[in-house]
Design a protein around this motif. Structure first.
Motif, PDB file in Angstrom:
ATOM      1  N   LEU A 101      -1.929   3.426   9.430  1.00 34.08           N
ATOM      2  CA  LEU A 101      -0.625   3.132   9.984  1.00 34.08           C
ATOM      3  C   LEU A 101      -0.654   1.574  10.106  1.00 34.08           C
ATOM      4  CD1 LEU A 101      -2.233   5.657  12.333  1.00 34.08           C
ATOM      5  CD2 LEU A 101       0.145   5.498  13.092  1.00 34.08           C
ATOM      6  N   CYS A 102       0.759   1.469   9.477  1.00 29.88           N
ATOM      7  CA  CYS A 102       1.192  -0.117   9.422  1.00 29.88           C
ATOM      8  C   CYS A 102       2.736  -0.098   9.518  1.00 29.88           C
ATOM      9  CB  CYS A 102       0.729  -0.721   7.964  1.00 29.88           C
ATOM     10  SG  CYS A 102       1.155  -2.350   7.927  1.00 29.88           S
ATOM     11  N   VAL A 114      -9.930  -4.582   0.841  1.00 34.85           N
ATOM     12  CA  VAL A 114      -9.949  -3.323   1.303  1.00 34.85           C
ATOM     13  C   VAL A 114     -10.592  -3.339   2.691  1.00 34.85           C
ATOM     14  CG1 VAL A 114     -10.621  -0.885   1.013  1.00 34.85           C
ATOM     15  CG2 VAL A 114      -9.492  -2.468  -0.814  1.00 34.85           C
ATOM     16  N   PHE A 115     -10.194  -2.792   3.560  1.00 30.99           N
ATOM     17  CA  PHE A 115     -10.948  -2.783   5.019  1.00 30.99           C
ATOM     18  C   PHE A 115     -11.986  -1.669   5.144  1.00 30.99           C
ATOM     19  CE2 PHE A 115     -11.280  -2.343   9.687  1.00 30.99           C
ATOM     20  CZ  PHE A 115     -11.861  -3.702   9.873  1.00 30.99           C
ATOM     21  N   GLY A 158      -0.599  -1.633  -2.364  1.00 28.92           N
ATOM     22  CA  GLY A 158      -1.685  -1.359  -3.277  1.00 28.92           C
ATOM     23  C   GLY A 158      -3.101  -1.250  -2.817  1.00 28.92           C
ATOM     24  N   ARG A 159      -3.153  -2.151  -1.893  1.00 32.96           N
ATOM     25  CA  ARG A 159      -4.624  -2.310  -0.916  1.00 32.96           C
ATOM     26  C   ARG A 159      -4.522  -1.112  -0.215  1.00 32.96           C
ATOM     27  NH1 ARG A 159      -4.573  -7.934   0.759  1.00 32.96           N
ATOM     28  NH2 ARG A 159      -5.686  -7.996  -1.482  1.00 32.96           N
ATOM     29  N   PHE A 160      -3.650  -0.557   0.315  1.00 33.53           N
ATOM     30  CA  PHE A 160      -3.486   0.707   1.421  1.00 33.53           C
ATOM     31  C   PHE A 160      -3.993   2.013   0.397  1.00 33.53           C
ATOM     32  CE2 PHE A 160      -0.112  -1.033   4.602  1.00 33.53           C
ATOM     33  CZ  PHE A 160      -1.157  -1.920   5.328  1.00 33.53           C
ATOM     34  N   ALA A 161      -3.519   1.894  -0.777  1.00 32.78           N
ATOM     35  CA  ALA A 161      -3.703   2.959  -1.810  1.00 32.78           C
ATOM     36  C   ALA A 161      -5.493   3.041  -1.992  1.00 32.78           C
ATOM     37  CB  ALA A 161      -2.946   2.926  -2.936  1.00 32.78           C
ATOM     38  N   GLU A 162      -5.829   1.734  -2.075  1.00 35.37           N
ATOM     39  CA  GLU A 162      -7.090   1.692  -2.615  1.00 35.37           C
ATOM     40  C   GLU A 162      -8.178   1.751  -1.472  1.00 35.37           C
ATOM     41  OE1 GLU A 162      -7.355  -2.215  -3.772  1.00 35.37           O
ATOM     42  OE2 GLU A 162      -6.274  -2.075  -5.808  1.00 35.37           O
ATOM     43  N   GLN A 189       6.441  -0.971  -6.166  1.00 32.31           N
ATOM     44  CA  GLN A 189       5.682  -0.529  -7.365  1.00 32.31           C
ATOM     45  C   GLN A 189       4.674   0.680  -7.011  1.00 32.31           C
ATOM     46  OE1 GLN A 189       3.788  -4.006  -8.941  1.00 32.31           O
ATOM     47  NE2 GLN A 189       5.575  -4.998  -9.492  1.00 32.31           N
ATOM     48  N   ALA A 190       4.535   0.847  -5.632  1.00 34.34           N
ATOM     49  CA  ALA A 190       3.537   1.789  -5.250  1.00 34.34           C
ATOM     50  C   ALA A 190       4.257   3.170  -4.917  1.00 34.34           C
ATOM     51  CB  ALA A 190       2.843   1.218  -3.936  1.00 34.34           C
ATOM     52  N   ARG A 191       5.344   3.241  -5.318  1.00 32.08           N
ATOM     53  CA  ARG A 191       6.007   4.443  -5.017  1.00 32.08           C
ATOM     54  C   ARG A 191       5.462   5.775  -5.837  1.00 32.08           C
ATOM     55  NH1 ARG A 191       9.308   1.518  -7.953  1.00 32.08           N
ATOM     56  NH2 ARG A 191      10.098   2.404 -10.034  1.00 32.08           N
ATOM     57  N   ASN A 192       5.153   5.268  -6.965  1.00 27.77           N
ATOM     58  CA  ASN A 192       4.484   6.420  -7.753  1.00 27.77           C
ATOM     59  C   ASN A 192       3.249   6.849  -7.429  1.00 27.77           C
ATOM     60  OD1 ASN A 192       6.933   6.379  -9.263  1.00 27.77           O
ATOM     61  ND2 ASN A 192       6.243   4.935 -10.722  1.00 27.77           N
TER      62      ASN A 192
END
Length: 299
Positions: free
Chosen positions: A233-234, A225-226, A251-255, A275-278
């Motif tokens: 934006l990616c 995680v940054f 998943g990393r973006f969500a975190e 898998q991140a759609r939810n």
């Protein structure tokens, strides 16, 4: 007739076809070994990048380095660490332009900026910033919205060479005309020419636009995680990843996002099969703008 046809079907393929298949199989092995060597020697993981695109870039690298085969390129890469920056630059895809897909920037301006304005401090992560055109585009619109002074933009890329060019902010002057058109379509309130100085067929973007920008090397595949971001934006990076790698990065973006934070990906990308759609709510399909759903933020 049937016997003749069967005999014909059982015959070996033409020598040229068999040779082509053998060459393709050999190239596949060579690319696998190159990617594995790059990971084990230097820690850069391209193993889950889209194979067709990656193979083209490895071929181009072999040509650029004068290597007769990809195996020769691999040997040179393993034994000459000084080649690494050029290899990473060749494997990355630093393609962008000012206000690319203007409707996306207009959507950010109209639907995201008003919500960002409620925060005393704003963190934006531009992942895969390439040569920085979109970073400067974002900084211009944030300036015009009165938000730039309290915004920190983290512009990251895997390529040091791309980051160096992005930080310099120097671009061909011939791009200015089309950039100005897209700037107006993105809701620009002034003139694009107000934000650069022209000299010797080049334009240098105003240094004020990078006053709150941190350019940093970051590998989406292997690094964590940054930052705690309000907007990520990616754009047009995920298309080069396999589905499992896309899931990992999303998943990393969500975190990395704060509660209710926004994610903007490329117009040719979507979360439909991820898998991140939810974890995200689609805000604008044309702009591929999403918002992190409540209860899914790591922090």
């Amino acid at each position: 007739m049937t016997a003749d046809t069967d005999a014909q079907d059982d015959s070996p393929p033409p020598a040229s076809t068999a040779a082509a298949r053998d060459a393709l199989a050999l190239e596949t092995i060579e690319v696998d070994l190159f990617v594995e060597g790059l990971f084990r020697r230097y820690g850069y993981d391209f193993r889950d990048y889209g194979r067709a695109s990656l193979t083209r870039r490895v071929r181009n690298l072999a040509t650029a380095f004068g290597a007769a085969t990809i195996s020769d390129l691999t040997a040179g890469m393993l034994h000459a660490p000084e080649r690494l920056p050029d290899i990473i630059a060749g494997l990355s895809v630093p393609v962008s332009e000012f206000f690319r897909d203007p409707h996306v920037f207009l959507t950010l301006k109209e639907r995201v900026f008003p919500l960002l304005a409620s925060y005393p401090e704003i963190n934006i992560w531009q992942a895969g910033c390439a040569h920085g055109e979109e970073v400067y585009s974002l900084a211009i619109l944030l300036t015009e919205a009165g938000l730039y002074e309290r915004t920190r933009i983290f512009a990251t890329d895997i390529s040091k060479a791309a980051l160096t060019r992005a930080a310099e902010g120097i671009f061909p002057l011939q791009e200015a005309g089309e950039a100005a058109r897209r700037y107006r379509a993105a809701g620009g309130a002034a003139s694009f020419s107000d934000y650069f100085h022209a000299r010797y067929e080049l334009m240098k973007l105003d240094q004020k636009l990078t006053a709150n920008v941190t350019f940093a090397e970051h590998n989406l595949v292997t690094d964590g995680v940054f930052c705690e971001a309000h907007l990520i934006l990616c754009r047009n990076v995920l298309i080069y990843f396999t589905t499992p790698l896309q899931d990992k990065v999303l998943g990393r973006f969500a975190e990395s996002l704060v509660r209710g934070g926004f994610l903007c990906i490329g117009t040719r990308e979507n979360l439909e099969f991820s898998q991140a759609r939810n974890r995200f709510q689609l805000i604008d399909g044309a702009a591929q703008l999403y918002r992190l759903l409540p209860g899914t933020a790591a922090g």
